[in-house]
Design a protein around this motif. Structure first.
Motif, PDB file in Angstrom:
ATOM      1  N   LYS A  93       0.840  -1.194   0.000  1.00  9.18           N
ATOM      2  CA  LYS A  93       0.000   0.000   0.000  1.00  9.18           C
ATOM      3  C   LYS A  93       0.877   1.247   0.000  1.00  9.18           C
ATOM      4  O   LYS A  93       2.001   1.231   0.488  1.00  9.18           O
ATOM      5  CB  LYS A  93      -0.900   0.018   1.234  1.00  9.18           C
ATOM      6  CG  LYS A  93      -1.910  -1.120   1.273  1.00  9.18           C
ATOM      7  CD  LYS A  93      -2.869  -0.952   2.427  1.00  9.18           C
ATOM      8  CE  LYS A  93      -2.517  -1.885   3.552  1.00  9.18           C
ATOM      9  NZ  LYS A  93      -3.480  -1.812   4.672  1.00  9.18           N
ATOM     10  N   LEU A  94       0.317   2.320  -0.539  1.00  7.38           N
ATOM     11  CA  LEU A  94       1.007   3.606  -0.559  1.00  7.38           C
ATOM     12  C   LEU A  94      -0.043   4.712  -0.507  1.00  7.38           C
ATOM     13  O   LEU A  94      -1.225   4.475  -0.716  1.00  7.38           O
ATOM     14  CB  LEU A  94       1.863   3.741  -1.827  1.00  7.38           C
ATOM     15  CG  LEU A  94       2.870   4.900  -1.864  1.00  7.38           C
ATOM     16  CD1 LEU A  94       3.873   4.820  -0.713  1.00  7.38           C
ATOM     17  CD2 LEU A  94       3.605   4.927  -3.187  1.00  7.38           C
ATOM     18  N   LEU A  95       0.410   5.906  -0.203  1.00  8.52           N
ATOM     19  CA  LEU A  95      -0.473   7.067  -0.125  1.00  8.52           C
ATOM     20  C   LEU A  95      -0.794   7.582  -1.524  1.00  8.52           C
ATOM     21  O   LEU A  95       0.081   7.642  -2.387  1.00  8.52           O
ATOM     22  CB  LEU A  95       0.196   8.174   0.688  1.00  8.52           C
ATOM     23  CG  LEU A  95       0.636   7.791   2.097  1.00  8.52           C
ATOM     24  CD1 LEU A  95       1.433   8.928   2.730  1.00  8.52           C
ATOM     25  CD2 LEU A  95      -0.567   7.416   2.950  1.00  8.52           C
ATOM     26  N   ARG A  96      -2.038   7.993  -1.718  1.00 11.93           N
ATOM     27  CA  ARG A  96      -2.481   8.537  -3.004  1.00 11.93           C
ATOM     28  C   ARG A  96      -3.218   9.852  -2.742  1.00 11.93           C
ATOM     29  O   ARG A  96      -4.039   9.942  -1.842  1.00 11.93           O
ATOM     30  CB  ARG A  96      -3.408   7.538  -3.681  1.00 11.93           C
ATOM     31  CG  ARG A  96      -3.869   7.983  -5.037  1.00 11.93           C
ATOM     32  CD  ARG A  96      -4.489   6.854  -5.798  1.00 11.93           C
ATOM     33  NE  ARG A  96      -3.479   6.444  -6.766  1.00 11.93           N
ATOM     34  CZ  ARG A  96      -3.565   5.398  -7.542  1.00 11.93           C
ATOM     35  NH1 ARG A  96      -4.587   4.592  -7.464  1.00 11.93           N
ATOM     36  NH2 ARG A  96      -2.622   5.121  -8.405  1.00 11.93           N
ATOM     37  N   CYS A  97      -2.893  10.874  -3.534  1.00 10.34           N
ATOM     38  CA  CYS A  97      -3.528  12.192  -3.376  1.00 10.34           C
ATOM     39  C   CYS A  97      -5.016  12.107  -3.677  1.00 10.34           C
ATOM     40  O   CYS A  97      -5.441  11.379  -4.573  1.00 10.34           O
ATOM     41  CB  CYS A  97      -2.897  13.202  -4.337  1.00 10.34           C
ATOM     42  SG  CYS A  97      -1.150  13.503  -4.021  1.00 10.34           S
ATOM     43  N   ILE A  98      -5.763  12.880  -2.929  1.00  5.69           N
ATOM     44  CA  ILE A  98      -7.209  12.959  -3.135  1.00  5.69           C
ATOM     45  C   ILE A  98      -7.616  14.418  -2.982  1.00  5.69           C
ATOM     46  O   ILE A  98      -6.974  15.173  -2.244  1.00  5.69           O
ATOM     47  CB  ILE A  98      -7.960  12.030  -2.154  1.00  5.69           C
ATOM     48  CG1 ILE A  98      -9.421  11.919  -2.525  1.00  5.69           C
ATOM     49  CG2 ILE A  98      -7.767  12.455  -0.725  1.00  5.69           C
ATOM     50  CD1 ILE A  98     -10.134  10.773  -1.820  1.00  5.69           C
ATOM     51  N   ARG A  99      -8.652  14.811  -3.681  1.00  5.60           N
ATOM     52  CA  ARG A  99      -9.111  16.201  -3.596  1.00  5.60           C
ATOM     53  C   ARG A  99     -10.639  16.207  -3.582  1.00  5.60           C
ATOM     54  O   ARG A  99     -11.265  15.671  -4.479  1.00  5.60           O
ATOM     55  CB  ARG A  99      -8.595  16.987  -4.798  1.00  5.60           C
ATOM     56  CG  ARG A  99      -8.872  18.471  -4.678  1.00  5.60           C
ATOM     57  CD  ARG A  99      -8.478  19.258  -5.909  1.00  5.60           C
ATOM     58  NE  ARG A  99      -7.106  19.068  -6.308  1.00  5.60           N
ATOM     59  CZ  ARG A  99      -6.638  19.425  -7.500  1.00  5.60           C
ATOM     60  NH1 ARG A  99      -7.438  19.998  -8.375  1.00  5.60           N
ATOM     61  NH2 ARG A  99      -5.387  19.233  -7.811  1.00  5.60           N
ATOM     62  N   PHE A 100     -11.223  16.806  -2.555  1.00  5.61           N
ATOM     63  CA  PHE A 100     -12.677  16.901  -2.452  1.00  5.61           C
ATOM     64  C   PHE A 100     -13.216  18.196  -3.029  1.00  5.61           C
ATOM     65  O   PHE A 100     -14.381  18.292  -3.375  1.00  5.61           O
ATOM     66  CB  PHE A 100     -13.125  16.775  -0.996  1.00  5.61           C
ATOM     67  CG  PHE A 100     -12.918  15.392  -0.445  1.00  5.61           C
ATOM     68  CD1 PHE A 100     -13.507  14.297  -1.039  1.00  5.61           C
ATOM     69  CD2 PHE A 100     -12.125  15.194   0.665  1.00  5.61           C
ATOM     70  CE1 PHE A 100     -13.315  13.015  -0.541  1.00  5.61           C
ATOM     71  CE2 PHE A 100     -11.931  13.925   1.169  1.00  5.61           C
ATOM     72  CZ  PHE A 100     -12.527  12.837   0.570  1.00  5.61           C
ATOM     73  N   ASP A 101     -12.372  19.220  -3.072  1.00  5.25           N
ATOM     74  CA  ASP A 101     -12.786  20.509  -3.617  1.00  5.25           C
ATOM     75  C   ASP A 101     -11.563  21.179  -4.225  1.00  5.25           C
ATOM     76  O   ASP A 101     -10.498  20.588  -4.288  1.00  5.25           O
ATOM     77  CB  ASP A 101     -13.459  21.384  -2.543  1.00  5.25           C
ATOM     78  CG  ASP A 101     -12.543  21.697  -1.374  1.00  5.25           C
ATOM     79  OD1 ASP A 101     -11.299  21.761  -1.549  1.00  5.25           O
ATOM     80  OD2 ASP A 101     -13.052  21.887  -0.265  1.00  5.25           O
ATOM     81  N   GLU A 102     -11.697  22.404  -4.651  1.00  2.89           N
ATOM     82  CA  GLU A 102     -10.611  23.106  -5.337  1.00  2.89           C
ATOM     83  C   GLU A 102      -9.689  23.883  -4.400  1.00  2.89           C
ATOM     84  O   GLU A 102      -8.815  24.622  -4.861  1.00  2.89           O
ATOM     85  CB  GLU A 102     -11.198  24.050  -6.397  1.00  2.89           C
ATOM     86  CG  GLU A 102     -11.924  23.315  -7.516  1.00  2.89           C
ATOM     87  CD  GLU A 102     -11.028  22.324  -8.233  1.00  2.89           C
ATOM     88  OE1 GLU A 102      -9.914  22.692  -8.641  1.00  2.89           O
ATOM     89  OE2 GLU A 102     -11.454  21.161  -8.383  1.00  2.89           O
ATOM     90  N   SER A 103      -9.850  23.737  -3.084  1.00  4.92           N
ATOM     91  CA  SER A 103      -9.065  24.555  -2.152  1.00  4.92           C
ATOM     92  C   SER A 103      -7.557  24.352  -2.308  1.00  4.92           C
ATOM     93  O   SER A 103      -6.794  25.310  -2.175  1.00  4.92           O
ATOM     94  CB  SER A 103      -9.500  24.315  -0.708  1.00  4.92           C
ATOM     95  OG  SER A 103      -9.301  22.963  -0.348  1.00  4.92           O
ATOM     96  N   ASP A 104      -7.105  23.129  -2.600  1.00  3.36           N
ATOM     97  CA  ASP A 104      -5.669  22.906  -2.774  1.00  3.36           C
ATOM     98  C   ASP A 104      -5.098  23.778  -3.895  1.00  3.36           C
ATOM     99  O   ASP A 104      -3.952  24.219  -3.824  1.00  3.36           O
ATOM    100  CB  ASP A 104      -5.355  21.439  -3.069  1.00  3.36           C
ATOM    101  CG  ASP A 104      -5.431  20.548  -1.836  1.00  3.36           C
ATOM    102  OD1 ASP A 104      -5.676  21.068  -0.727  1.00  3.36           O
ATOM    103  OD2 ASP A 104      -5.244  19.323  -1.993  1.00  3.36           O
ATOM    104  N   THR A 105      -5.887  24.033  -4.917  1.00  8.86           N
ATOM    105  CA  THR A 105      -5.408  24.848  -6.041  1.00  8.86           C
ATOM    106  C   THR A 105      -5.230  26.307  -5.647  1.00  8.86           C
ATOM    107  O   THR A 105      -4.541  27.046  -6.333  1.00  8.86           O
ATOM    108  CB  THR A 105      -6.353  24.756  -7.255  1.00  8.86           C
ATOM    109  OG1 THR A 105      -7.633  25.296  -6.903  1.00  8.86           O
ATOM    110  CG2 THR A 105      -6.494  23.320  -7.737  1.00  8.86           C
ATOM    111  N   ARG A 106      -5.863  26.716  -4.549  1.00 10.79           N
ATOM    112  CA  ARG A 106      -5.747  28.099  -4.085  1.00 10.79           C
ATOM    113  C   ARG A 106      -4.742  28.275  -2.950  1.00 10.79           C
ATOM    114  O   ARG A 106      -4.161  29.343  -2.827  1.00 10.79           O
ATOM    115  CB  ARG A 106      -7.115  28.608  -3.636  1.00 10.79           C
ATOM    116  CG  ARG A 106      -8.088  28.770  -4.792  1.00 10.79           C
ATOM    117  CD  ARG A 106      -9.376  29.443  -4.379  1.00 10.79           C
ATOM    118  NE  ARG A 106     -10.125  28.741  -3.357  1.00 10.79           N
ATOM    119  CZ  ARG A 106     -10.979  27.745  -3.569  1.00 10.79           C
ATOM    120  NH1 ARG A 106     -11.202  27.342  -4.796  1.00 10.79           N
ATOM    121  NH2 ARG A 106     -11.623  27.185  -2.583  1.00 10.79           N
ATOM    122  N   VAL A 107      -4.555  27.245  -2.131  1.00 15.67           N
ATOM    123  CA  VAL A 107      -3.720  27.432  -0.938  1.00 15.67           C
ATOM    124  C   VAL A 107      -2.266  27.017  -1.122  1.00 15.67           C
ATOM    125  O   VAL A 107      -1.400  27.458  -0.369  1.00 15.67           O
ATOM    126  CB  VAL A 107      -4.312  26.724   0.309  1.00 15.67           C
ATOM    127  CG1 VAL A 107      -5.679  27.264   0.632  1.00 15.67           C
ATOM    128  CG2 VAL A 107      -4.333  25.221   0.140  1.00 15.67           C
TER     129      VAL A 107
END
Length: 158
Positions: free
Chosen positions: A2-16
């Motif tokens: 197993k390994l970590l995989r990025c997840i995004r629920f909304d667009e906040s990562d693109t702003r912060v």
């Protein structure tokens, strides 16, 4: 494995963050990025990456949340190769062989965080303590039935 995989629920990562990781990228904590940085001199977006970001291994952007995911051996080796190449290009590792050892160590560390079931969400808090950078990982519990309250009931006519 197993390994970590990025997840995004909304667009906040693109702003912060200075650069947001793409959903689905393999990820590592990425604390090495800040090894020689003075958090006081970082931009607001870099400070956010320092405080709460996982490093994606495709874009080398940042993700607030990761999920535990199954990884095939070939994908694992591809992730090691990608991170090793990034260590050479972005951080001046002396050669790919040396960088590959460091990349494998970082990815193995990320894999060690995956003792949880598949699809478990994790968050990261990173801070300075004395002369060291410390990390705290937290399981993000999924919303459950106990978070909702029944506000009406349907009754049969009669």
């Amino acid at each position: 494995m197993k390994l970590l995989r990025c997840i995004r629920f909304d667009e906040s990562d693109t702003r912060v963050f200075p650069l947001a990781a793409m959903p689905g990228e393999w990820a590592v904590p990425g604390t090495f990025v800040f090894a020689d940085a003075d958090p006081e001199t970082l931009s607001r977006q870099q400070r956010q990456a320092f405080a709460n970001g996982f490093l994606g291994l495709g874009s080398f952007g940042w993700s607030t949340l990761v999920t535990v995911a199954a990884i095939e051996p070939e994908e694992y080796e591809d992730a090691v190769a990608a991170l090793a190449q990034h260590l050479v290009e972005a951080y001046g590792a002396p050669d790919v062989r040396v960088a590959e050892a460091a990349a494998r160590e970082e990815i193995d560390y990320a894999a060690s965080l995956c003792e949880h079931p598949i699809n478990t969400l994790l968050s990261l808090s990173r801070f300075i303590e004395g002369e060291a950078i410390r990390e705290q990982f937290r399981v993000v519990p999924p919303p459950g039935e106990t978070l909702h309250t029944k506000i009406w009931e349907i009754s049969p006519d009669g």
